[in-house]
Design an enzyme around this catalytic site. Structure first.
Site, PDB file in Angstrom:
ATOM      1  N   GLY A  11       0.799  -1.226   0.000  1.00  0.00           N
ATOM      2  CA  GLY A  11       0.000   0.000   0.000  1.00  0.00           C
ATOM      3  C   GLY A  11       0.827   1.269   0.000  1.00  0.00           C
ATOM      4  O   GLY A  11       0.314   2.348   0.276  1.00  0.00           O
ATOM      5  N   LEU A  12       2.126   1.160  -0.295  1.00  0.00           N
ATOM      6  CA  LEU A  12       2.978   2.356  -0.311  1.00  0.00           C
ATOM      7  C   LEU A  12       3.282   2.799  -1.734  1.00  0.00           C
ATOM      8  O   LEU A  12       4.187   3.582  -1.971  1.00  0.00           O
ATOM      9  CB  LEU A  12       4.282   2.087   0.456  1.00  0.00           C
ATOM     10  N   TYR A  24     -10.780  -3.183  -6.277  1.00  0.00           N
ATOM     11  CA  TYR A  24     -10.553  -1.756  -6.546  1.00  0.00           C
ATOM     12  C   TYR A  24     -11.396  -1.313  -7.742  1.00  0.00           C
ATOM     13  O   TYR A  24     -12.111  -0.302  -7.682  1.00  0.00           O
ATOM     14  CB  TYR A  24      -9.065  -1.509  -6.826  1.00  0.00           C
ATOM     15  N   ASP A  63      -1.038   8.434  -6.961  1.00  0.00           N
ATOM     16  CA  ASP A  63       0.261   7.830  -6.652  1.00  0.00           C
ATOM     17  C   ASP A  63       1.357   8.363  -7.567  1.00  0.00           C
ATOM     18  O   ASP A  63       2.475   8.634  -7.134  1.00  0.00           O
ATOM     19  CB  ASP A  63       0.175   6.305  -6.784  1.00  0.00           C
ATOM     20  N   SER A  73       4.407   1.068  -4.443  1.00  0.00           N
ATOM     21  CA  SER A  73       5.686   0.617  -5.016  1.00  0.00           C
ATOM     22  C   SER A  73       5.612   0.598  -6.543  1.00  0.00           C
ATOM     23  O   SER A  73       6.612   0.868  -7.218  1.00  0.00           O
ATOM     24  CB  SER A  73       6.038  -0.775  -4.493  1.00  0.00           C
TER      25      SER A  73
HETATM   26  C1  GLA Z   1      -4.601   3.275  -5.115  1.00  0.00           C
HETATM   27  C2  GLA Z   1      -4.715   4.001  -6.458  1.00  0.00           C
HETATM   28  C3  GLA Z   1      -4.929   5.497  -6.256  1.00  0.00           C
HETATM   29  C4  GLA Z   1      -6.062   5.792  -5.282  1.00  0.00           C
HETATM   30  C5  GLA Z   1      -5.920   4.935  -4.012  1.00  0.00           C
HETATM   31  C6  GLA Z   1      -7.111   5.056  -3.099  1.00  0.00           C
HETATM   32  O1  GLA Z   1      -3.439   3.664  -4.450  1.00  0.00           O
HETATM   33  O2  GLA Z   1      -3.563   3.789  -7.232  1.00  0.00           O
HETATM   34  O3  GLA Z   1      -5.144   6.126  -7.497  1.00  0.00           O
HETATM   35  O4  GLA Z   1      -7.299   5.586  -5.891  1.00  0.00           O
HETATM   36  O5  GLA Z   1      -5.738   3.554  -4.308  1.00  0.00           O
HETATM   37  O6  GLA Z   1      -7.180   6.323  -2.565  1.00  0.00           O
END
Ligand code: GLA
Length: 399
Positions: free
Chosen positions: A132-133, A230, A180, A135
């Protein structure tokens, strides 16, 4: 997450590995950081507000031009090499292999009409994968920079970010937003990055690390098929927006004030109602967080993060029992200002806001609390904010 080696040591190690792999040293090196998201989760892909912060965990891409019209790449993390012919990069269907991202970047660059040159690459990463960082954004941004620069092209940060977003969407089949990649390219040390995703505009917001530190807590879990989850959430938000357009003539979630939600959502299917409530209120929380940071009120930001997590858990339903356990344990730990899941959810990490003088005690208490609740070992990393992607000097031969 083990304390990352400093940049010089990592470059030296990666340079030696490059030499071993290709029989000559790299000529240029690039880095791109991972990120936490302080607040503004699942808001970017509907044109909302987000507030990520790049962290001092990054991906390095070392490169040297080569005569043949092909790209060779070695991943230190996977201890594996791959080769691609130039001019033939089709993104293809995602296979789940790391090289999907390389193909995605190559085809995105070529589709932009950029003339690439043959080269050898080596990629090293200090951003833990799948936690969740972000990468993958750090990987694609470092790689795209290396490939473009070695061919003599200078990409503007926003263009680089958009190109890498397209590459990631194709490579991984995740219809990610822009947060991101913006964080990986545009961030500044000592600042959070406030992005208005409807305008693709951004602002560097001073984040005083003498008043609050960021601690990443990796839950050591990742849900299989998180990519599909997602995309499902994204679809739900789009369906809700279609409904609002049709039934209410509203064509942006930003147009709804939290106080008008009940009226605007009357008659909407219940699941979509929950998704919209999260997004509308989360956008409002980001705006409030920006105001709080501008006033130096880290306590307010912390409270907003906790509310954000509660909403991600119950309205947007992207949390997990482990992430909830991490947040619950954080709240009981000394020095905690706030905590929430960071990024897409479905496993991965939480981001914690902690009083600097209490970081060590906070980490001990959080590890203990998480172990007691789940029997799992969380991996805890106090992080510093970091600059967005940049070129770094390769070490000279005597190193
Ligand atoms: C992932 C996606 C981002 C964003 C987040 C949730 O990191 O790559 O674009 O939607 O989830 O905030």
């Amino acid at each position: 997450m083990a304390e990352s080696l400093n940049l010089r040591q990592r470059l030296e190690h990666a340079g030696l590995a490059f030499q071993q792999q290709y029989g000559r040293p790299p000529t240029r090196a690039f880095r791109a950081p991972g990120r936490v998201n302080l607040i503004g989760e699942h808001t970017d892909y509907s044109g909302g507000l987000v507030l990520p912060l790049a962290i001092d965990r990054d991906v390095l891409a070392l490169v040297a031009p080569a005569p043949a019209r092909r790209v060779r790449i070695f991943s230190l993390a996977f201890d594996e090499a791959r080769e691609f012919a130039l001019g033939a990069a089709e993104a293809g269907a995602p296979s789940g292999h790391w090289s999907d991202y390389v193909r995605g970047v190559l085809s995105a660059l070529e589709q932009q009409g950029l003339d690439l040159v043959g080269c050898d690459l080596l990629v090293e990463s200090a951003v833990p994968i799948g936690s969740g960082l972000s990468s993958s954004a750090a990987f694609t941004v470092a790689l795209a920079q290396a490939l473009a620069s070695v061919a003599g092209h200078a990409l503007q940060p926003v263009d680089l970010a958009l190109l890498c977003q397209a590459a990631e969407q194709r490579a991984a089949g995740v219809e990610c937003g822009i947060m991101d990649q913006f964080a990986a390219t545009l961030s500044r040390r000592g600042c959070a990055l406030f992005i208005d995703c409807a305008q693709a505009s951004y602002q560097h917001l001073p984040f005083d690390e003498r008043r609050a530190r960021v601690v990443v807590a990796d839950s050591a879990t990742r849900r299989a098929l998180a990519e599909a989850d997602y995309n499902t959430r994204r679809r739900e938000v789009e369906h809700a927006l279609d409904w609002l357009r049709r039934e209410r003539g509203i064509d942006s979630l930003r147009a709804i004030e939290p106080g008008d939600l009940d009226e605007a959502l009357e008659g909407m299917p219940e699941l979509l109602d929950r998704r919209v409530r999260h997004v509308v209120e989360e956008n409002r929380r980001v705006a409030a967080s920006v105001a709080a940071l501008q006033r130096g009120e880290v306590e307010t930001l912390g409270l907003l993060m906790l509310t954000s997590h509660a909403s991600l858990r119950s309205l947007f339903e992207v949390s997990t029992p482990e992430l909830n356990a991490l947040v619950e344990a954080a709240v009981e730990a000394p020095g905690c200002l706030g905590a929430k899941l960071s990024g897409a959810g479905f496993g991965g990490s939480t981001v914690n806001l902690v009083r600097p003088e209490q970081v060590e005690r906070f980490c001990q208490a959080l590890a203990h609390g998480y172990r007691q609740r789940t029997g799992l070992e969380a991996s805890l990393s106090p992080c510093w904010s970091a600059d967005g992607a940049s070129e770094i000097a390769v070490l000279s031969a005597e190193c």
